[in-house]
Design an enzyme around this catalytic site. Sequence first.
Site, PDB file in Angstrom:
ATOM      1  N   ASP A 207       0.854  -1.179   0.000  1.00 43.96           N
ATOM      2  CA  ASP A 207       0.000   0.000   0.000  1.00 43.96           C
ATOM      3  C   ASP A 207       0.894   1.235   0.000  1.00 43.96           C
ATOM      4  OD1 ASP A 207      -2.957   0.762   1.862  1.00 43.96           O
ATOM      5  OD2 ASP A 207      -1.505   2.198   1.088  1.00 43.96           O
TER       6      ASP A 207
ATOM      7  N   ASP B 230      -3.645   2.621  -5.365  1.00 47.60           N
ATOM      8  CA  ASP B 230      -2.430   2.656  -4.547  1.00 47.60           C
ATOM      9  C   ASP B 230      -2.148   1.364  -3.781  1.00 47.60           C
ATOM     10  OD1 ASP B 230      -4.412   2.843  -2.618  1.00 47.60           O
ATOM     11  OD2 ASP B 230      -3.233   4.145  -1.332  1.00 47.60           O
ATOM     12  N   GLU B 231      -2.832   0.287  -4.095  1.00 50.65           N
ATOM     13  CA  GLU B 231      -2.579  -0.973  -3.383  1.00 50.65           C
ATOM     14  C   GLU B 231      -2.601  -2.152  -4.322  1.00 50.65           C
ATOM     15  OE1 GLU B 231      -5.404  -2.028  -0.354  1.00 50.65           O
ATOM     16  OE2 GLU B 231      -5.942   0.064  -0.109  1.00 50.65           O
TER      17      GLU B 231
END
Length: 416
Positions: free
Chosen positions: A6, A101-102
């Site tokens: 993350d 974002d992960e």
Amino acid sequence: MFALIDCNNFYASCERAFNPSLVGKPIVVLSNNDGCVIARSNEAKSLGIPMGAPAFEYKYLFERHNIAVFSANFALYGDMSSRVMTILSGYSPNQEIYSIDECFLDLSGMLVDLQEHGLAMRKHVLKWTGIPVSVGIAPTKALAKAANRIAKKFTDRTGGSYVIDTEEKRIKALKWLLVEDVWGIGRRNARKLNAIGVKTAYDFCLLSKTWVLNNMTIVGVRLQDDLNGIPTLDMEPVELKQSIATTRTFENDYRTYDEVKERVCTFAVTCAEKLRQQHSLCNRIEVFIQSNRFREDDEQYSNSVVVKLPFPTSSSIEIVEFAVQGLKSIYRQGIGYKRAGVVLMNFVQDTEYQQSLFYKSNPKHAPLMEAMDKLNDKFGTKVRLAAQDKKTHKMRQEKLSPKYTTSLKGIINVNL
DNA sequence: TCTGGGGTCCTAGGACCC
DNA sequence: TCTGGGGTCCTAGGACCC
């Protein structure tokens, strides 16, 4: 074993990556129209700026603490995301991109020191992109999420990577993790759980399966199993989107049909472009309109409609037609509209679908759309339908940073 | 003055079938 | 007096995620 990687404060970190003078300084990133705060650096978080804070209410605080404020630069964030994801894809044959974002990585069967593996990813991404990430590794996805939280919260001790690989560590993590912070437990269920004295993820795991099933459906049961170390949530292959939406809040209230209609047409076209990119056709179009919910003095009205198409299509012209038909059926005079949107649903692939005997998409449209897409792609100038916006609607973006990585105009100029 | 946007999955209940 | 039983499909709305 699963890894969950993350990016820390992703949007804020993207801005910082190209502007090192921001290191150690508070940063916030605003939503479209510079409306609310959608990302904060750690420094901004500790100044007490909440997620979703309306920018105008916090303007004073921004100035007082010399906070760097940015308009959302999605061209930059999207490009940085794909760089990060590409690097991470080298650390496992199986990657699931979970959000901008992960991502999850399937590490099962890999003969590596997992802690070292996690630290290596972190170092690699940081060096190649400037984006700091946290890594959580555990036998299930929900536990990897928990491990990631620990890695992020205690970076000095963990180095930004944490592995849950023993029963002791699992129990310790679950006792530390508040139930409202568990992945998959939202506000509603957290309240329900708190009410019966469940405070931590550990408490949640002790609940009977029957209670969880009755109160949180099968979703809760799966989550509970996953937290108990029984892998239940698996890697999900990236498939085509099942719905595509374009929705916007307007700069001000629209009081005429024509204003709303033009915007809805443009939303429909944007959706249609995304639909063609994944080579799908849609069978349903939802249109919705909403008044300004913050104006208590004004009459409130919101409504939506789903238009079922007589044939599947990805033609902007036809999708606009049906969207307008939907809009007409819900539009009411005398309302100040602040938000509207178009959602395409029920997709089929453009190469294989059941045709109707009586109705079909105009066959001339497909080559026309292809030509339009090519022109718009190549020149950036929009070939539009006449029904779309007459004027260009400019979002308020007063603090937009350059498109450092996706536009030649945005490229950084270094003077030695 | 001003308050975001884009997704997924599950379930209850209605409509329908035999 | 007395009103069966077992299914499928669809959809709106809720809950969750980032």
